[in-house]
Design a protein around this motif. Structure first.
Motif, PDB file in Angstrom:
ATOM      1  N   UNK A 187       6.678   9.159  -7.392  1.00  0.00           N
ATOM      2  CA  UNK A 187       8.012   9.792  -6.702  1.00  0.00           C
ATOM      3  C   UNK A 187       9.376   9.192  -6.858  1.00  0.00           C
ATOM      4  N   UNK A 188       9.474   8.005  -7.404  1.00  0.00           N
ATOM      5  CA  UNK A 188      10.676   7.273  -7.026  1.00  0.00           C
ATOM      6  C   UNK A 188      11.276   6.872  -5.719  1.00  0.00           C
ATOM      7  N   UNK A 189      10.373   7.103  -5.081  1.00  0.00           N
ATOM      8  CA  UNK A 189      10.670   6.410  -3.608  1.00  0.00           C
ATOM      9  C   UNK A 189       9.933   4.982  -3.544  1.00  0.00           C
ATOM     10  N   UNK A 190      10.911   4.036  -3.087  1.00  0.00           N
ATOM     11  CA  UNK A 190      10.326   2.635  -2.957  1.00  0.00           C
ATOM     12  C   UNK A 190      10.113   2.249  -1.556  1.00  0.00           C
ATOM     13  N   UNK A 191       9.281   1.166  -1.466  1.00  0.00           N
ATOM     14  CA  UNK A 191       8.757   0.875   0.098  1.00  0.00           C
ATOM     15  C   UNK A 191       9.082  -0.378   0.001  1.00  0.00           C
ATOM     16  N   UNK A 219      20.621   0.805  -6.925  1.00  0.00           N
ATOM     17  CA  UNK A 219      20.763  -0.790  -7.621  1.00  0.00           C
ATOM     18  C   UNK A 219      19.490  -1.266  -7.201  1.00  0.00           C
ATOM     19  N   UNK A 220      18.725  -0.956  -6.304  1.00  0.00           N
ATOM     20  CA  UNK A 220      17.500  -1.620  -5.665  1.00  0.00           C
ATOM     21  C   UNK A 220      16.176  -0.679  -6.192  1.00  0.00           C
ATOM     22  N   UNK A 221      16.414  -0.110  -7.270  1.00  0.00           N
ATOM     23  CA  UNK A 221      15.368   0.993  -7.696  1.00  0.00           C
ATOM     24  C   UNK A 221      13.963   0.221  -8.318  1.00  0.00           C
ATOM     25  N   UNK A 228       0.891  -1.355  -0.199  1.00  0.00           N
ATOM     26  CA  UNK A 228       0.055   0.016   0.048  1.00  0.00           C
ATOM     27  C   UNK A 228       0.933   1.251  -0.065  1.00  0.00           C
ATOM     28  N   UNK A 229       1.834   1.185   0.776  1.00  0.00           N
ATOM     29  CA  UNK A 229       2.837   2.563   0.716  1.00  0.00           C
ATOM     30  C   UNK A 229       3.701   2.534  -0.677  1.00  0.00           C
ATOM     31  N   UNK A 230       3.905   1.398  -1.126  1.00  0.00           N
ATOM     32  CA  UNK A 230       4.460   1.699  -2.579  1.00  0.00           C
ATOM     33  C   UNK A 230       3.471   2.160  -3.470  1.00  0.00           C
ATOM     34  N   UNK A 231       2.302   1.842  -3.355  1.00  0.00           N
ATOM     35  CA  UNK A 231       1.164   2.332  -4.363  1.00  0.00           C
ATOM     36  C   UNK A 231       1.196   3.852  -4.000  1.00  0.00           C
ATOM     37  N   UNK A 232       1.260   4.195  -2.603  1.00  0.00           N
ATOM     38  CA  UNK A 232       1.049   5.701  -2.429  1.00  0.00           C
ATOM     39  C   UNK A 232       2.234   6.487  -2.972  1.00  0.00           C
TER      40      UNK A 232
END
Length: 86
Positions: free
Chosen positions: A12-16, A69-71, A4-8
């Motif tokens: 943004x190029x922010x991963x969860x 590398x984990x993007x 859910x956080x990843x979807x939120x």
């Protein structure tokens, strides 16, 4: 929750991600309640690696997730447990 956080964070190029360690030889595991020797013996017995984890087993995975590398890793629960079967 992590998905859910990843979807939120979409766009943004922010991963969860979440790291889920198995039994790790930390103060919390070794000293928390009950019979220490029995808890360690049981954890070793259930581990295909024949030992409990160490902080050095988990930290590199967390470190990797903090790099570019984990993007493409997103919304995952990564088990770092040596194959521990509970």
């Amino acid at each position: 929750m992590v998905r859910g956080l990843a979807r939120e964070m979409k766009g943004t190029r922010v991963t969860a991600n979440c790291v889920a360690p198995g039994p790790v030889a930390t103060e919390m595991f070794l000293l928390a309640g009950g019979d220490r020797e029995e808890r360690v013996r049981r954890a070793v017995e259930l581990s295909p690696m024949g030992r409990v984890g160490e902080v050095g087993d988990v930290a590199p995975v967390v470190g990797f997730l903090c790099t570019d590398a984990a993007e493409w890793v997103n919304g995952q629960v990564i088990k770092v447990n040596g194959g521990y079967v509970s």
